[in-house]
Scaffold this motif. Sequence first.
Motif, PDB file in Angstrom:
ATOM      1  N   ALA A  97       0.825  -1.208   0.000  1.00 10.40           N
ATOM      2  CA  ALA A  97       0.000   0.000   0.000  1.00 10.40           C
ATOM      3  C   ALA A  97       0.859   1.259   0.000  1.00 10.40           C
ATOM      4  O   ALA A  97       0.377   2.338  -0.354  1.00 10.40           O
ATOM      5  N   PHE A  98       2.132   1.135   0.385  1.00  4.51           N
ATOM      6  CA  PHE A  98       3.020   2.298   0.465  1.00  4.51           C
ATOM      7  C   PHE A  98       3.671   2.629  -0.883  1.00  4.51           C
ATOM      8  O   PHE A  98       4.267   3.696  -1.047  1.00  4.51           O
ATOM      9  N   ILE A  99       3.592   1.721  -1.847  1.00  2.00           N
ATOM     10  CA  ILE A  99       4.339   1.886  -3.101  1.00  2.00           C
ATOM     11  C   ILE A  99       3.948   3.134  -3.893  1.00  2.00           C
ATOM     12  O   ILE A  99       4.834   3.865  -4.349  1.00  2.00           O
ATOM     13  N   PRO A 100       2.665   3.456  -4.105  1.00  2.00           N
ATOM     14  CA  PRO A 100       2.357   4.645  -4.918  1.00  2.00           C
ATOM     15  C   PRO A 100       2.943   5.944  -4.354  1.00  2.00           C
ATOM     16  O   PRO A 100       3.541   6.724  -5.097  1.00  2.00           O
ATOM     17  N   ILE A 101       2.783   6.163  -3.056  1.00  2.00           N
ATOM     18  CA  ILE A 101       3.307   7.395  -2.454  1.00  2.00           C
ATOM     19  C   ILE A 101       4.837   7.389  -2.460  1.00  2.00           C
ATOM     20  O   ILE A 101       5.478   8.415  -2.719  1.00  2.00           O
ATOM     21  N   THR A 102       5.431   6.217  -2.204  1.00  2.00           N
ATOM     22  CA  THR A 102       6.889   6.104  -2.238  1.00  2.00           C
ATOM     23  C   THR A 102       7.418   6.469  -3.619  1.00  2.00           C
ATOM     24  O   THR A 102       8.382   7.232  -3.747  1.00  2.00           O
ATOM     25  N   PHE A 103       6.775   5.953  -4.665  1.00  2.00           N
ATOM     26  CA  PHE A 103       7.185   6.267  -6.028  1.00  2.00           C
ATOM     27  C   PHE A 103       7.014   7.756  -6.326  1.00  2.00           C
ATOM     28  O   PHE A 103       7.919   8.404  -6.866  1.00  2.00           O
ATOM     29  N   GLU A 104       5.874   8.308  -5.975  1.00  2.00           N
ATOM     30  CA  GLU A 104       5.592   9.715  -6.292  1.00  2.00           C
ATOM     31  C   GLU A 104       6.564  10.654  -5.582  1.00  2.00           C
ATOM     32  O   GLU A 104       7.060  11.616  -6.187  1.00  2.00           O
ATOM     33  N   LEU A 105       6.832  10.394  -4.314  1.00  2.00           N
ATOM     34  CA  LEU A 105       7.777  11.269  -3.614  1.00  2.00           C
ATOM     35  C   LEU A 105       9.220  11.014  -4.048  1.00  2.00           C
ATOM     36  O   LEU A 105      10.055  11.911  -3.958  1.00  2.00           O
ATOM     37  N   GLY A 106       9.515   9.820  -4.547  1.00  2.00           N
ATOM     38  CA  GLY A 106      10.824   9.575  -5.145  1.00  2.00           C
ATOM     39  C   GLY A 106      11.023  10.422  -6.393  1.00  2.00           C
ATOM     40  O   GLY A 106      12.066  11.036  -6.598  1.00  2.00           O
ATOM     41  N   VAL A 107       9.995  10.466  -7.229  1.00  2.00           N
ATOM     42  CA  VAL A 107      10.050  11.303  -8.438  1.00  2.00           C
ATOM     43  C   VAL A 107      10.122  12.778  -8.059  1.00  2.00           C
ATOM     44  O   VAL A 107      10.879  13.556  -8.660  1.00  2.00           O
ATOM     45  N   LEU A 108       9.357  13.188  -7.056  1.00  2.00           N
ATOM     46  CA  LEU A 108       9.381  14.581  -6.617  1.00  2.00           C
ATOM     47  C   LEU A 108      10.770  14.959  -6.083  1.00  2.00           C
ATOM     48  O   LEU A 108      11.301  16.030  -6.414  1.00  2.00           O
TER      49      LEU A 108
END
Length: 178
Positions: A97-108
Amino acid sequence: MHTKALYGLMAEFDAPEALREAAARVRAAGYTRAEAYSPFPVEGVTEALGFGRTRVPLIVLIGGIVGAVGAFGMEWYANVLSYPWNIGGKPPNSWPAFIPITFELGVLGASFAAVIGMLAMNKLPQPYHPVFNAPRFGLASRDRFFLCIEAEDPIFDAHATRRLLEEMGPVEVVEVPQ
């Protein structure tokens, strides 16, 4: 002109081939602090001046890793330590469940690192640059090609450098004051 108040010597050329050849000769002479200015990209000039790879990709990678680790850590802290709710019988540390936010903040994080790294490495913002003191430098955005050897170069000597630039057949060689 006194060397302390001198930014460098600038040669003006009327053809991109002349700029490329001059850049190669300047590099072959041992100069390391030279910059070319042209109205459009001239193939081979960056290689002739000896520009290599930058550290921007490494900075972007570090920014992405910091953003992703920060996001995962924030989600883990919130769901495991601060508010461990039982939602549908799933464990509090449900990492999928943490993957989408982890990916988005990684890109940010990578995006911010790219912008900040690029600005820092290019010494920007720089509202004033000494090359604009050259009398005909405005033509660099129209139809002329310029090569500037900075006075900070370790082997810079005003007379020898002027002689080298004049041997290349430029339109003119001018001193660029600070």
